[in-house]
Scaffold this active site. Structure first.
Site, mmCIF file in Angstrom:
data_model
loop_
_atom_site.group_PDB
_atom_site.id
_atom_site.type_symbol
_atom_site.label_atom_id
_atom_site.label_comp_id
_atom_site.label_asym_id
_atom_site.label_seq_id
_atom_site.Cartn_x
_atom_site.Cartn_y
_atom_site.Cartn_z
ATOM 1 N N GLU A 172 3.347 -3.952 12.534
ATOM 2 C CA GLU A 172 2.438 -2.849 12.240
ATOM 3 C C GLU A 172 1.350 -3.437 11.362
ATOM 4 O O GLU A 172 1.575 -3.716 10.185
ATOM 5 C CB GLU A 172 3.217 -1.724 11.535
ATOM 6 N N CYS A 184 -3.474 1.676 6.609
ATOM 7 C CA CYS A 184 -3.836 0.975 7.858
ATOM 8 C C CYS A 184 -4.372 1.928 8.907
ATOM 9 O O CYS A 184 -5.145 1.531 9.760
ATOM 10 C CB CYS A 184 -2.678 0.126 8.391
ATOM 11 N N ASN A 221 0.802 -1.239 0.000
ATOM 12 C CA ASN A 221 0.000 0.000 0.000
ATOM 13 C C ASN A 221 0.832 1.284 0.000
ATOM 14 O O ASN A 221 0.429 2.274 -0.595
ATOM 15 C CB ASN A 221 -1.035 0.006 1.126
#
Ligand code: ADP
Length: 473
Positions: free
Chosen positions: A248, A282, A150
Site C-alpha cells: 500500500e 496516502c 502517518n
C-alpha cells in the site's frame, strides 16, 4: 530521563540485544520524547521464533474462539483509548479529533474481522457422487506487518486484525518515529487474552529490523504500507523468497469537480485533503481538477476556507523533521519552476506554530500539469488545482498520474459521475462524497501498489486456500 520502550516479544517487554535506544521527537515542540528499542536481526529472530511457536495452536482454534479473543482486544483498545491517544499524540502532534477517529477505527478493525471471520469458510465442490471435495482457508503462519508513521496505530490494526483473524501470528515493525502506540496495543492485546507470541512488535530502523524480518525464512507473507522505493525493495525480497506481499504505497489522487456539483460539499471535500492529518494521507485527493467555467470561483472559495484553518486546532504538524524538510523542498522546486502559491507555501515564522513542524495549508492554483508539485506526492497540506474543459478532458487529467489509489468525483449528473468512476484507474473512487469504510477494500492501481487491505478482501489476502478431496470408493 526519557521513558524507554522495549520490544514486545512472546507476550512481554523484551530488551534489545543491541542495548541501544532510538530517540523520538514531539513535532509540536521539537523536543525529544520517549525512546524506543533499536532492534536488530537478533531481536527479529526472537520475535519470529515466538510467533512460530504460538501460531499452530491459535490456528487450530475454531473461528468462534478466535473471534471472541479479537472482540476482547477491541474492548481493550476502547478501554485504553486515552493512553493510546496520548502516546500517539506525543510523537505525531495530531489534533484530538484526528486521534479519536483513528482509535475508534482501530477498535472497529478488530470488531469487523471478529465478526466476518465467523461467516467466511471454505466451500464444498461438487464433482459427482464419488468424491467429497472441499476447500479450507488456512493461515500462512507468520506475517510481517511493516507500517509507516502517518497513521501508526490505525495502520497496524488494519493489518493485524485480519491477519490474526484467519489464524496467523504477526511480527509488527512500526516506524521508528511512531512505535509506542503499536507497542502498547500489543501489551493491551496480551492482557486481553491474545495468547503470548501471537502479536510481537520489534522496533527500530528499516534496514536493521524491516529487512531481516522480510527476509526471515519463517515469515510467509509481508504486508507493507509506506513509500514506493521501500515497497519496491521489499517486493524484491519477497520475489526472491517467493512469498506474497501486499503493498500500500503512495498516491497523487484527483478530486474532479464539475460545474453542476453540490459546490458547498465539494469545497469541504477539497479542503479536507489538506486539513486531514495535514495531508499526510496516502489517499489524500491533492490534485483538484475543476471545470473551467467555475475553476477560479471554486478555487477562491477553497482558498478562503484553507486560510482560516488553524494549526494545532484544525490540523497537526508534519510528523517527522525529514518530511517537514521535504515539503519545504517541494515549495522551493515549485518556485524554481515558476509556480506561485495562491496561499501558503511556507512554514510558520511566528506564533506557537513556528516552534513545531507546521506547514501553512497551501494551494497552487491553475498549475501546469508537468510541474513536479503537480505530479509528485508531497505528503503535506498542499493542493494543486487545474481547470478542465469537458468530461473527456477530466478523465484524461484524472488518469495522468503514475499513481492510482483513490479518486473523488463530484457532479450533478450522477450517471456522468459513475461513468468517470468506472474509467478512472484507481482502487477506490467516491462519487459525491460516498463513504469509504472498513468494509470497502483499499488498494492501489499502477504505482500505488497491489493487494487489498480492509473489507473481506483482506481476510482472504491473509489466508491461503487449500483444496482437499476424498474418494468415497
Ligand atoms: P516513509 O517515508 O513514509 O517513512 P518508508 O517506506 O521509508 O516510508 O517507511 C515505511 C516503513 O518501512 C517504516 O516502518 C520503515 O522503517 C520501513 N523501512 C524503511 N526502509 C526499509 C528497508 N530498507 N527495509 C525494510 N523496511 C524498511
Amino acid at each position: 530521563m526519557p521513558v524507554r520502550h522495549n520490544h514486545w516479544i512472546g507476550g512481554k517487554a523484551d530488551e534489545p540485544t543491541s542495548g541501544a535506544y532510538l530517540p523520538t521527537l514531539d513535532p509540536v515542540t521539537r523536543q525529544p520524547g520517549d525512546e524506543v528499542a533499536a532492534g536488530s536481526s537478533a531481536d527479529v529472530d526472537r520475535a519470529v521464533a515466538a510467533a512460530s511457536a504460538a501460531q499452530p495452536e491459535w490456528a487450530r482454534r475454531s473461528a468462534a474462539e478466535r473471534s471472541e479473543v479479537l472482540h476482547q482486544v477491541a474492548n481493550a483498545i476502547e478501554a485504553g483509548a486515552d493512553e493510546l491517544m496520548e502516546l500517539e499524540r506525543a510523537c505525531t502532534g495530531k489534533v484530538t479529533g484526528q486521534l479519536k477517529m483513528e482509535v475508534d477505527m482501530s477498535v472497529a478493525y478488530f470488531r469487523y474481522y471478529a465478526g466476518v471471520l465467523r461467516s467466511q469458510h471454505g466451500r464444498t465442490i461438487d464433482q459427482g457422487g464419488g468424491t467429497h471435495t472441499y476447500t479450507r482457508l488456512e493461515p500462512y503462519g507468520v506475517i510481517a506487518v511493516i507500517t509507516p508513521w502517518n497513521f501508526p496505530l490505525n495502520q497496524a490494526c488494519r493489518g493485524l486484525a485480519p491477519a490474526l483473524a484467519v489464524g496467523n501470528a504477526v511480527v509488527a515493525k512500526p516506524s521508528e518515529f511512531t512505535s509506542t502506540s503499536t507497542l502498547h496495543l500489543a501489551r493491551l492485546a496480551t492482557e486481553a487474552g491474545l495468547p503470548a507470541g501471537l502479536l510481537n512488535v520489534v522496533t527500530g530502523i528499516g534496514p536493521d529490523v524491516g529487512t531481516p524480518l522480510a527476509g526471515h525464512p519463517a515469515v510467509r507473507r509481508i504486508a507493507f504500507t509506506g513509500s514506493v522505493p521501500t515497497g519496491r525493495y521489499l517486493a524484491s525480497i519477497a520475489a526472491e523468497r517467493l512469498i506474497p506481499v501486499t503493498l500500500e504505497l503512495g498516491g497523487k489522487s484527483p478530486i474532479v469537480v464539475f460545474a453542476d456539483s453540490p459546490l458547498d460539499r465539494a469545497v469541504a471535500a477539497a479542503v479536507s485533503a489538506v486539513a486531514m492529518n495535514a495531508g499526510q494521507t496516502c489517499t489524500a485527493t491533492t490534485r483538484l481538477l475543476v471545470e473551467a467555467s467555475v475553476h477560479d470561483e471554486f478555487v477562491a472559495r477553497v482558498v478562503d476556507v484553507v486560510e482560516r484553518l488553524e494549526p494545532g486546532v484544525d490540523f497537526g504538524p508534519m510528523i517527522t523533521e525529514s518530511q517537514f524538510r521535504k515539503v519545504l523542498e517541494h515549495f522551493a522546486t515549485a518556485s524554481d519552476e515558476g509556480a506561485v502559491p495562491a496561499t501558503g507555501g511556507s512554514a510558520y515564522d511566528d506564533g506557537p506554530a513556528a516552534q513545531g513542524l507546521y506547514i501553512r495549508p497551501t494551494v497552487y492554483a491553475g498549475v501546469r500539469p508537468d510541474l513536479r508539485i503537480a505530479r509528485e506526492e508531497v505528503f503535506g497540506p498542499v493542493l494543486v488545482t487545474m481547470p478542465f474543459t469537458d468530461e473527456a478532458d477530466a478523465l484524461a487529467m484524472a488518469n495522468d498520474t503514475d499513481y492510482g489509489l483513490l479518486a473523488s468525483v463530484w457532479s450533478g449528473d450522477v450517471a456522468r459521475g459513475l461513468r468517470l468512476a468506472e474509467q478512472i484507474d484507481a482502487g477506490q473512487v467516491t462519487v459525491n462524497g460516498g463513504a469509504l469504510t472498513i468494509e470497502t477494500p483499499l488498494g492501489g492501481y499502477k504505482q500505488s501498489g497491489y493487494g487489498r487491505e480492509k473489507g473481506l478482501e483482506a481476510l482472504h489476502e491473509y489466508a491461503q486456500t487449500k483444496s482437499i478431496s476424498l474418494s468415497l470408493s
